[in-house]
Scaffold this active site. Structure first.
Site, PDB file in Angstrom:
ATOM      1  N   CYS A  90     -16.214   3.763 -26.899  1.00 15.09           N
ATOM      2  CA  CYS A  90     -17.468   4.273 -26.999  1.00 15.09           C
ATOM      3  C   CYS A  90     -18.136   4.317 -25.817  1.00 15.09           C
ATOM      4  O   CYS A  90     -19.007   3.603 -25.212  1.00 15.09           O
ATOM      5  CB  CYS A  90     -18.434   3.333 -27.812  1.00 15.09           C
ATOM      6  SG  CYS A  90     -17.762   2.910 -29.521  1.00 15.09           S
ATOM      7  N   ARG A 123      -7.808   3.278 -14.079  1.00 16.14           N
ATOM      8  CA  ARG A 123      -7.832   3.988 -12.773  1.00 16.14           C
ATOM      9  C   ARG A 123      -8.690   5.454 -12.505  1.00 16.14           C
ATOM     10  O   ARG A 123      -9.050   5.562 -11.815  1.00 16.14           O
ATOM     11  CB  ARG A 123      -6.490   3.909 -12.381  1.00 16.14           C
ATOM     12  CG  ARG A 123      -5.728   2.617 -12.107  1.00 16.14           C
ATOM     13  CD  ARG A 123      -4.402   2.498 -11.305  1.00 16.14           C
ATOM     14  NE  ARG A 123      -4.497   2.850 -10.152  1.00 16.14           N
ATOM     15  CZ  ARG A 123      -4.088   3.914  -9.460  1.00 16.14           C
ATOM     16  NH1 ARG A 123      -4.029   4.955 -10.285  1.00 16.14           N
ATOM     17  NH2 ARG A 123      -4.654   4.129  -8.373  1.00 16.14           N
ATOM     18  N   GLY A 173       0.714  -1.290  -0.191  1.00 18.57           N
ATOM     19  CA  GLY A 173       0.015  -0.038  -0.002  1.00 18.57           C
ATOM     20  C   GLY A 173       0.877   1.189   0.009  1.00 18.57           C
ATOM     21  O   GLY A 173       0.238   2.207   0.000  1.00 18.57           O
ATOM     22  N   ARG A 185       2.415  -1.509  -6.011  1.00 16.82           N
ATOM     23  CA  ARG A 185       2.782   0.065  -6.643  1.00 16.82           C
ATOM     24  C   ARG A 185       4.110   0.487  -6.553  1.00 16.82           C
ATOM     25  O   ARG A 185       4.562   1.010  -7.622  1.00 16.82           O
ATOM     26  CB  ARG A 185       1.540   0.584  -6.358  1.00 16.82           C
ATOM     27  CG  ARG A 185       1.529   2.167  -6.604  1.00 16.82           C
ATOM     28  CD  ARG A 185       0.461   2.938  -6.002  1.00 16.82           C
ATOM     29  NE  ARG A 185      -0.721   2.189  -5.328  1.00 16.82           N
ATOM     30  CZ  ARG A 185      -1.855   1.920  -5.878  1.00 16.82           C
ATOM     31  NH1 ARG A 185      -2.246   3.051  -6.898  1.00 16.82           N
ATOM     32  NH2 ARG A 185      -2.685   1.098  -5.295  1.00 16.82           N
TER      33      ARG A 185
END
Ligand code: LLP
Length: 446
Positions: A372, A341, A257, A301
């Protein structure tokens, strides 16, 4: 303000395009096409090394600690080359499905350095993990105590069990990526007593070995306060489990995290994170008069996010009239299928023209994809040069985490490749999807 661009990124100068890893991005686009994820391999390798080193230094026995392991969270991005890199630097692997486990094993990660997570693992996933001898299965519910125990008994093994507990600590950049508080689907609550009941059940089960406790509080957390609190709560609970069951678990996993710079935020370094956590662990264990456990962390991350950019080709450009002027809609050849995201979490990114330098004034723009769907927005509000035109290349920074891994085939767009660049060379880590791949899933395709 930390730059969100990877370390070897060189912005365009005059007619000279931007470079990454010593490669001109225009050359890369000409040869490999766009959209593409481009990975700064030197940056990634350095970051992996920093995590390994920080764990080694800050949790060394000479500092009164019992060692630490870094489990790379493969959900952020995985492929065989990524697993090999993690393996070669001594990292372990966090997997959350049979698919991630299969890539981990295919990448040669020793099974004992793999953890299997998930709030609803299938019997097949558990069986496969146990049969391969993974180092830990992180149990997420009382139902899973039974299921993992039953499968371990069938296989005649003792399952290495961790319990995922919720500490009540709320953190994370968005509600959808917060996981430590009570009202969400992960883990067993310490407050409600569910965690202790599960610990008792694991200890009593002959086919389960309670090796550790786990907590993951949320994602894109930029300071160390919440992780320190969670570590303390977890260690207190560990002492309670020891009092109640007689088992002082040897390991504690503090999850991932750790936040990064998307738009100039100032993230902590691996060294700062591990220094802070080791301090919390040591002082809390002294307070509690319990032996220090071996610690693990699960950054995803923080390892892969900053190392990749997304490279797009500009197509149509048109203005929308607003009450206070115009907004230019700049469409690129990807969109929400390669980066969900911004739509899902309202995540902000930096993007820039990279195929040439422009001295034109910047005008209010919105970077959008080709799907679309009007919500198909990559960057809601940014300035882009007024002379931007079709064929220019635009790059988005810090897209390495949860970009390619959350990519979809919406509108049957083809998922982009991941191209690793270093020292002027390009290596394909993940190839571009093809129409043939899409048709291959359709049993009626001729
Ligand atoms: N460990 C566990 C048990 C996790 O659930 C997660 C993320 C991690 C580690 C790694 O977290 P990281 O260090 O990468 O923040 N798709 C979202 C993030 C969801 C993360 C879910 N679990 C996003 O794009 O921000």
């Amino acid at each position: 303000m930390a730059s969100p661009w990877p370390a070897t990124f060189v912005p365009p100068r005059g007619a000279e395009p931007a470079h990454l890893g010593g490669v001109r991005l225009t050359d890369l686009a000409a040869e490999w096409g766009t959209p593409a994820f481009v990975l700064d391999l030197a940056h990634l390798t350095a970051r992996v090394g920093q995590w390994a080193e920080a764990a080694r230094v800050h949790f060394a026995p000479e500092r009164g600690l019992a060692g630490a392991d870094v489990y790379y969270a493969s959900k952020a991005f995985t492929c065989i080359a990524m697993v090999e890199l993690a393996r070669d630097h001594g990292l372990c692997l966090d997997t959350a499905s049979g698919g991630e486990l299969a890539i981990g094993l295919a990448g040669g990660m020793p099974a004992e350095r793999i953890a299997l997570h998930g709030n609803n693992k299938s019997a097949g996933e558990i069986r496969s993990a146990l049969a391969h001898g993974v180092g830990r299965i992180v149990i997420d519910s009382l139902d899973e105590v039974d299921l993992v125990g039953r499968i371990a008994a069938e296989l005649d093994v003792v399952a290495p069990a961790f319990l995922r507990v919720t500490t009540g600590i709320h953190a994370g950049a968005n509600e959808l990526i917060s996981t430590g508080h009570e009202d969400q689907k992960f883990g067993l609550s310490i407050a409600s007593g569910a965690a202790l009941a599960a610990a008792r059940a694991v200890v009593d089960h002959p086919s389960l070995d309670l090796l550790g406790l786990h907590s993951h509080i949320g994602s894109q957390v930029l300071d160390d306060a919440a992780h320190r609190l969670a570590a303390e709560a977890l260690l207190r609970f560990r002492a309670e489990v020891a009092r109640e069951t007689g088992v002082l678990v040897p390991e504690v996993d503090l999850g991932g995290g750790f936040g990064i710079s998307y738009t100039g935020e100032d993230p902590l370094t691996p060294d700062e994170i591990m220094a802070a956590l080791s301090e919390s662990v040591r002082t809390t264990c002294v307070d509690l008069a319990t032996a220090v456990p071996r610690i693990s962390v699960e950054p995803g991350r923080h390892i892969i996010g900053p190392a990749m950019i997304s490279l797009y080709t500009v197509g149509t450009i048109k203005p929308a009239t607003l009450p206070d002027g115009e907004r230019w809609y700049v469409s690129v050849d990807g969109g929400m299928s390669d980066n969900i995201r911004p739509v899902l979490y309202d995540a902000a990114y930096r993007a820039a023209l990279v195929s040439r330098e422009s001295t034109a004034e910047h005008r209010r723009s919105r970077l959008v994809g080709k799907h679309c769907e009007s919500g198909d927005i990559l960057v809601k509000d940014l300035g882009l040069p007024a002379d931007l035109r079709a064929g220019d290349l635009v790059a988005m920074a810090a897209t390495g985490a949860y970009g390619r891994s959350m990519a979809s085939n919406y509108n049957l767009l083809l998922r982009p490749p991941v191209l690793a660049v270093v020292d002027g060379g390009v290596t394909e880590w993940v190839r571009r999807e093809t129409i043939a791949d899409v048709l291959a899933l359709d049993p009626r395709a001729g």
